[in-house]
Design a protein around this motif. Structure first.
Motif, PDB file in Angstrom:
ATOM      1  N   ASN A 219       3.745 -51.792  -2.590  1.00  0.00           N
ATOM      2  CA  ASN A 219       3.710 -52.613  -1.383  1.00  0.00           C
ATOM      3  C   ASN A 219       4.769 -52.256  -0.343  1.00  0.00           C
ATOM      4  OD1 ASN A 219       1.541 -54.401  -2.164  1.00  0.00           O
ATOM      5  ND2 ASN A 219       2.938 -55.083  -3.764  1.00  0.00           N
ATOM      6  N   TRP A 220       5.793 -51.526  -0.721  1.00  0.00           N
ATOM      7  CA  TRP A 220       6.786 -51.075   0.256  1.00  0.00           C
ATOM      8  C   TRP A 220       6.482 -49.617   0.568  1.00  0.00           C
ATOM      9  CZ3 TRP A 220      12.806 -50.546  -0.471  1.00  0.00           C
ATOM     10  CH2 TRP A 220      13.409 -50.447   0.799  1.00  0.00           C
ATOM     11  N   GLN A 221       5.405 -49.417   1.301  1.00  0.00           N
ATOM     12  CA  GLN A 221       5.003 -48.065   1.615  1.00  0.00           C
ATOM     13  C   GLN A 221       5.835 -47.526   2.775  1.00  0.00           C
ATOM     14  OE1 GLN A 221       0.764 -47.890   2.266  1.00  0.00           O
ATOM     15  NE2 GLN A 221       0.365 -47.689   0.088  1.00  0.00           N
ATOM     16  N   ASN A 222       6.060 -46.229   2.735  1.00  0.00           N
ATOM     17  CA  ASN A 222       6.794 -45.531   3.787  1.00  0.00           C
ATOM     18  C   ASN A 222       8.153 -46.173   4.084  1.00  0.00           C
ATOM     19  OD1 ASN A 222       4.540 -43.772   4.220  1.00  0.00           O
ATOM     20  ND2 ASN A 222       3.567 -45.426   5.377  1.00  0.00           N
ATOM     21  N   PRO A 223       8.964 -46.416   3.060  1.00  0.00           N
ATOM     22  CA  PRO A 223      10.310 -46.930   3.323  1.00  0.00           C
ATOM     23  C   PRO A 223      11.144 -45.844   3.988  1.00  0.00           C
ATOM     24  CG  PRO A 223      10.114 -46.313   1.025  1.00  0.00           C
ATOM     25  CD  PRO A 223       8.742 -46.160   1.621  1.00  0.00           C
ATOM     26  N   PRO A 224      12.273 -46.202   4.589  1.00  0.00           N
ATOM     27  CA  PRO A 224      13.140 -45.191   5.186  1.00  0.00           C
ATOM     28  C   PRO A 224      13.489 -44.092   4.182  1.00  0.00           C
ATOM     29  CG  PRO A 224      13.868 -47.382   5.801  1.00  0.00           C
ATOM     30  CD  PRO A 224      12.791 -47.570   4.774  1.00  0.00           C
ATOM     31  N   ALA A 225      13.600 -42.869   4.683  1.00  0.00           N
ATOM     32  CA  ALA A 225      13.852 -41.724   3.805  1.00  0.00           C
ATOM     33  C   ALA A 225      15.132 -41.901   2.998  1.00  0.00           C
ATOM     34  CB  ALA A 225      13.919 -40.442   4.634  1.00  0.00           C
ATOM     35  N   GLU A 226      16.103 -42.626   3.541  1.00  0.00           N
ATOM     36  CA  GLU A 226      17.379 -42.791   2.865  1.00  0.00           C
ATOM     37  C   GLU A 226      17.247 -43.563   1.555  1.00  0.00           C
ATOM     38  OE1 GLU A 226      21.981 -44.139   3.924  1.00  0.00           O
ATOM     39  OE2 GLU A 226      20.357 -44.575   5.337  1.00  0.00           O
ATOM     40  N   VAL A 227      16.152 -44.317   1.403  1.00  0.00           N
ATOM     41  CA  VAL A 227      15.940 -45.065   0.164  1.00  0.00           C
ATOM     42  C   VAL A 227      15.944 -44.127  -1.033  1.00  0.00           C
ATOM     43  CG1 VAL A 227      14.215 -46.356  -1.163  1.00  0.00           C
ATOM     44  CG2 VAL A 227      14.745 -47.029   1.175  1.00  0.00           C
ATOM     45  N   GLN A 228      15.219 -43.021  -0.915  1.00  0.00           N
ATOM     46  CA  GLN A 228      15.170 -42.077  -2.028  1.00  0.00           C
ATOM     47  C   GLN A 228      16.523 -41.417  -2.244  1.00  0.00           C
ATOM     48  OE1 GLN A 228      12.281 -41.582  -4.017  1.00  0.00           O
ATOM     49  NE2 GLN A 228      13.894 -40.749  -5.292  1.00  0.00           N
ATOM     50  N   GLU A 229      17.245 -41.163  -1.170  1.00  0.00           N
ATOM     51  CA  GLU A 229      18.546 -40.515  -1.285  1.00  0.00           C
ATOM     52  C   GLU A 229      19.526 -41.379  -2.076  1.00  0.00           C
ATOM     53  OE1 GLU A 229      19.934 -39.526   2.597  1.00  0.00           O
ATOM     54  OE2 GLU A 229      18.067 -38.536   3.176  1.00  0.00           O
ATOM     55  N   VAL A 230      19.643 -42.655  -1.689  1.00  0.00           N
ATOM     56  CA  VAL A 230      20.585 -43.521  -2.403  1.00  0.00           C
ATOM     57  C   VAL A 230      20.068 -43.840  -3.799  1.00  0.00           C
ATOM     58  CG1 VAL A 230      21.534 -44.502  -0.282  1.00  0.00           C
ATOM     59  CG2 VAL A 230      19.614 -45.646  -1.391  1.00  0.00           C
ATOM     60  N   GLY A 231      18.739 -43.855  -3.960  1.00  0.00           N
ATOM     61  CA  GLY A 231      18.167 -44.077  -5.279  1.00  0.00           C
ATOM     62  C   GLY A 231      18.539 -42.962  -6.245  1.00  0.00           C
ATOM     63  N   ASN A 232      18.516 -41.729  -5.772  1.00  0.00           N
ATOM     64  CA  ASN A 232      18.895 -40.602  -6.622  1.00  0.00           C
ATOM     65  C   ASN A 232      20.359 -40.700  -7.048  1.00  0.00           C
ATOM     66  OD1 ASN A 232      16.377 -39.390  -6.614  1.00  0.00           O
ATOM     67  ND2 ASN A 232      16.805 -38.179  -4.777  1.00  0.00           N
TER      68      ASN A 232
END
Length: 298
Positions: A219-232
């Motif tokens: 349901n949170w499609q296309n979140p800001p790219a930084e989400v994946q960065e901080v997630g990693n």
């Protein structure tokens, strides 16, 4: 203590059972009935700030009106969380403005979080292209009134949903409450939700609440790219301060992009009879799998 008898009784009957002496201790008595025992010398009410946050998740999928960030922000700004917490817990809940409550201890107090501001709510509605063009009290766009739904499970209390329904009506947003047998991930508008934070690490709560981007967010499609960065960083770093900073940044992104509107955290309530000559040390039952520790039985 030679033995412990555990009785499974409804929260609405626990106060009566304590008053009659049928039980010595009650976990989670109905908050609306606690005024009957608050001044009773034979019963001690103990509160522990919990860690289960309660929120409304928003379906941000493309094609859904809530895919517009400005509309999500408008709904968030229109929520008075102090009022919501009072309604939810009858004085035994605390408002929160971000995913991690302070009781978890992951520096969430350093994050400004979501705030109540009706003027900004109306500005965001306008930025999303909505206005009350026909004066009927409901905002519209392209000649169509905005109508959203809140999905709640059958048997759940509607008090918080109805409170939010009234708050959103103040900015001209029509929201209907819909009951559902099961809380499906593909809900049409908003849904009631809560997240038990079982250990104070973002991977145990907020990263799982909105499915790990490696698995594809529903349901949170296309979140800001930084989400994946901080997630990693949260998944791989062993540096505590680096992980804390990544978690803080993740909270800030969520509060700005609003895949959920954070509302309140219930206090864990215990009623303990004082005339039974034993001590009980309650702790966060929503923070652990069980509310009873082995040493409490010895």
């Amino acid at each position: 203590i030679k033995s412990i008898t555990v009785k499974n009784i409804g929260s609405d009957t626990k106060v009566d059972a304590m008053l009659s002496g049928d039980i010595d201790l009650a976990q989670g008595p109905d908050a609306t009935a606690l005024n009957r025992v608050e001044n009773n010398d034979d019963i001690n009410i103990v509160k522990v700030t919990g860690t289960r946050e309660n929120d409304f998740e928003l379906n941000c999928r493309e094609g859904n009106p809530l895919s517009d960030k400005n509309l999500r922000l408008a709904l968030s700004y229109a929520v008075d969380r102090d009022v919501v917490a009072q309604v939810a817990g009858n004085g035994y809940s605390s408002p929160i403005s971000t995913a991690f409550p302070p009781s978890v201890g992951y520096d969430s107090e350093d994050v400004n979080g979501q705030v109540y501001d009706l003027d900004k709510a109306k500005e965001c509605l306008e930025a999303a292209g909505y206005s009350d063009s026909d004066g009927d009290g409901i905002v519209d766009k392209d000649g169509e009134n905005l109508s959203l739904t809140i999905s709640i499970a059958n048997g759940s209390s509607t008090a918080v949903s109805e409170t939010l329904q009234d708050m959103w009506k103040q900015i001209g947003v029509n929201v209907q409450i819909v009951y559902t047998e099961t809380m499906q991930s593909d809900f049409p508008g908003l849904r009631t939700w809560s997240c038990a934070i079982r250990f104070n690490d973002p991977l145990g709560a907020i990263w799982m609440q909105f499915p790990n981007q490696d698995e594809g967010s529903v349901n949170w499609q296309n979140p800001p790219a930084e989400v994946q960065e901080v997630g990693n960083i949260m998944k791989t770093s062993q540096d505590l301060e680096e992980r804390r900073e990544a978690a803080r940044r993740y909270l800030e992104i969520m509060d700005d992009d609003v895949p959920a509107t954070y509302l309140y955290i219930p206090e864990e309530i215990w009623g303990i009879r004082t005339d039974r000559n034993f001590e009980w040390d309650p702790y966060w039952t929503n923070y652990q799998i069980s509310s009873m520790r082995a040493e409490d039985c010895w």
